[in-house]
Design a protein around this motif. Structure first.
Motif, mmCIF file in Angstrom:
data_model
loop_
_atom_site.group_PDB
_atom_site.id
_atom_site.type_symbol
_atom_site.label_atom_id
_atom_site.label_comp_id
_atom_site.label_asym_id
_atom_site.label_seq_id
_atom_site.Cartn_x
_atom_site.Cartn_y
_atom_site.Cartn_z
ATOM 1 N N ALA A 223 0.835 -1.204 0.000
ATOM 2 C CA ALA A 223 0.000 0.000 0.000
ATOM 3 C C ALA A 223 0.866 1.249 0.000
ATOM 4 N N SER A 224 1.951 1.203 0.772
ATOM 5 C CA SER A 224 2.811 2.377 0.851
ATOM 6 C C SER A 224 3.493 2.629 -0.494
ATOM 7 N N THR A 225 3.918 1.548 -1.148
ATOM 8 C CA THR A 225 4.555 1.692 -2.459
ATOM 9 C C THR A 225 3.554 2.224 -3.488
ATOM 10 N N ALA A 226 2.316 1.692 -3.456
ATOM 11 C CA ALA A 226 1.284 2.163 -4.392
ATOM 12 C C ALA A 226 1.033 3.655 -4.190
ATOM 13 N N LYS A 227 0.991 4.070 -2.917
ATOM 14 C CA LYS A 227 0.756 5.482 -2.598
ATOM 15 C C LYS A 227 1.894 6.345 -3.145
ATOM 16 N N ALA A 228 3.130 5.854 -2.985
ATOM 17 C CA ALA A 228 4.288 6.617 -3.454
ATOM 18 C C ALA A 228 4.239 6.787 -4.973
ATOM 19 N N ILE A 229 3.830 5.730 -5.674
ATOM 20 C CA ILE A 229 3.747 5.802 -7.134
ATOM 21 C C ILE A 229 2.678 6.817 -7.543
ATOM 22 N N MET A 230 1.512 6.741 -6.866
ATOM 23 C CA MET A 230 0.429 7.662 -7.196
ATOM 24 C C MET A 230 0.847 9.105 -6.918
ATOM 25 N N HIS A 231 1.588 9.283 -5.830
ATOM 26 C CA HIS A 231 2.042 10.609 -5.436
ATOM 27 C C HIS A 231 2.986 11.174 -6.495
#
Lengths: 186, 205
Positions: free
Chosen positions: A102-110
């Motif tokens: 989830a944290s990696t997905a958030k970083a990509i979206m960011h």
């Protein structure tokens, strides 16, 4: 929604608006620890259809890790399948894996959001780059384009390479496809 | 508004330490209900407090509103002496450049709504800057898994040391969070998002 679910199930889920009655999504608002889908379904009648139909697509049981975001919204990562028997350690491991994912997905979206929205869709291409892409989409080679535009072939290749970089394309075909998808060229 | 207090504060800053122990009692015992930590004098302190402890304090108009304690791992600390079973047989890293982040607390009124998260982020940024100022490699943290995501989101390189297990009725996971360039970038961004954020270092005279 990012998912590896069966495609037909994902389409059906969206088309029927299951997101509004999915018992798993309702359940996750009130919990901080992971849970199994069957725990969420207990006592909810409205969402029964979601669980019943999921079963048809081979998703009989699932393990859901809830996330409560800073802005008050919720998110979750579900692991589902026809059979799901997890030991306590396996549940704990999936819990941690979901947190990292989830944290990696958030970083990509960011990172995506940081790129100017307009620059992202239009790619900030110059008029010349767009022109080269249009001819490329019409099946012309770099040499053809150089003759049409009365510029050197090297310059055409330079424009097309720049366009590729700006549209994050891996090659000329991908670049043309991206330009069409983003409506930069027709 | 954020400060790092360390050294022999018992001798040098007795009143600061008294405020810290009182804040901890009111937060951990009276707000969170950690009954085992209740003291008749309303000061929450344990066997790990001492001259080696580093205190990170957030103040608002003179009152403590957030707090964290960093303990050296070269001496007994929580993971080694309070609940070593969290490691389930594995060995946690220790050393001069590794401290243990404990007693993390932000007053509820400081984290009630959207904007208030900015304060909480800034305080976490202060902890990162303290760790950087001490030239630490990283911090041991024992927390609910949900907060691991928060560490990852703020640029810590988080290594899960053992699987989460139930401790006193709640999930707890031991992790080792290493500081990276991204941790400091996130700290800068968090400081910028909470106007007036700065970090002062108080050293014993």
């Amino acid at each position: 929604m990012l998912s590896g679910w069966p495609r037909e199930w994902e389409q059906r889920y969206q088309a029927r608006g299951f997101i509004h009655v999915d018992p798993v999504l309702r359940h996750l608002k009130g919990v901080i620890d992971p849970f199994f889908w069957h725990e969420a379904a207990t006592g909810q009648t409205e969402g029964r259809v979601v669980m019943d139909e999921a079963r048809v697509f081979g998703l009989r049981e699932g393990f859901c890790v809830p996330f409560h975001q800073h802005d008050g919204s919720e998110a979750c990562i579900s692991f589902g399948g026809a059979r799901l028997e997890l030991s306590t350690d396996e549940q704990a491991a999936l819990h941690m894996i979901a947190i990292y994912a989830a944290s990696t997905a958030k970083a990509i979206m960011h990172r995506h959001a940081q790129v100017e929205p307009d620059a992202r869709t239009r790619g900030d291409l110059t008029a010349r780059e767009v022109e080269c892409l249009k001819w490329s989409a019409a099946g012309k080679t770099a040499w053809d384009i150089s003759v049409i535009l009365s510029i050197s072939r090297r310059t055409v290749e330079h424009h097309l390479a720049n366009a590729c970089t700006k549209l994050h394309a891996v090659g000329r075909t991908h670049c043309v496809a991206e330009a069409i998808r983003r409506r930069i060229i027709a | 508004m954020f400060s790092m207090v360390h050294g022999d504060i018992e001798r040098n800053y007795p009143s600061v330490l008294d405020h810290i122990y009182r804040f901890r009692h009111s937060y951990f015992v009276e707000t969170l209900g950690w009954e085992a930590c209740r003291r008749p004098d309303n000061r929450e302190r344990d066997q790990f407090d001492g001259p080696g402890s580093i205190h990170v304090v957030g103040r608002d108009e003179g009152h403590i509103v957030s707090y964290a304690r960093l303990l050296p791992t070269t001496r007994p600390h929580l993971l080694s002496h309070l609940y070593p079973e969290l490691m389930q047989g594995a060995k946690a890293p220790t050393g001069h450049r590794i401290y243990e982040w404990t007693r993390q607390s932000v007053l509820p009124r400081k984290r009630e709504h959207g904007a208030a998260n900015a304060f909480s982020n800034a305080f976490m940024g202060a902890v990162a800057r303290v760790a950087e100022a001490l030239d630490l490699e990283g911090l041991l943290v024992q927390t609910h898994p949900a907060l691991v995501g928060r560490l990852l989101d703020t640029g810590w390189d988080v290594e899960t040391l053992a699987l989460p297990t139930l401790y006193a009725g709640a999930l707890l996971v031991p992790v080792y969070a290493r500081i990276t360039a991204r941790t400091l970038e996130a700290a800068d961004a968090a400081f910028a998002a909470w106007p007036g954020s700065r970090l002062a270092f108080h050293r014993p005279p």
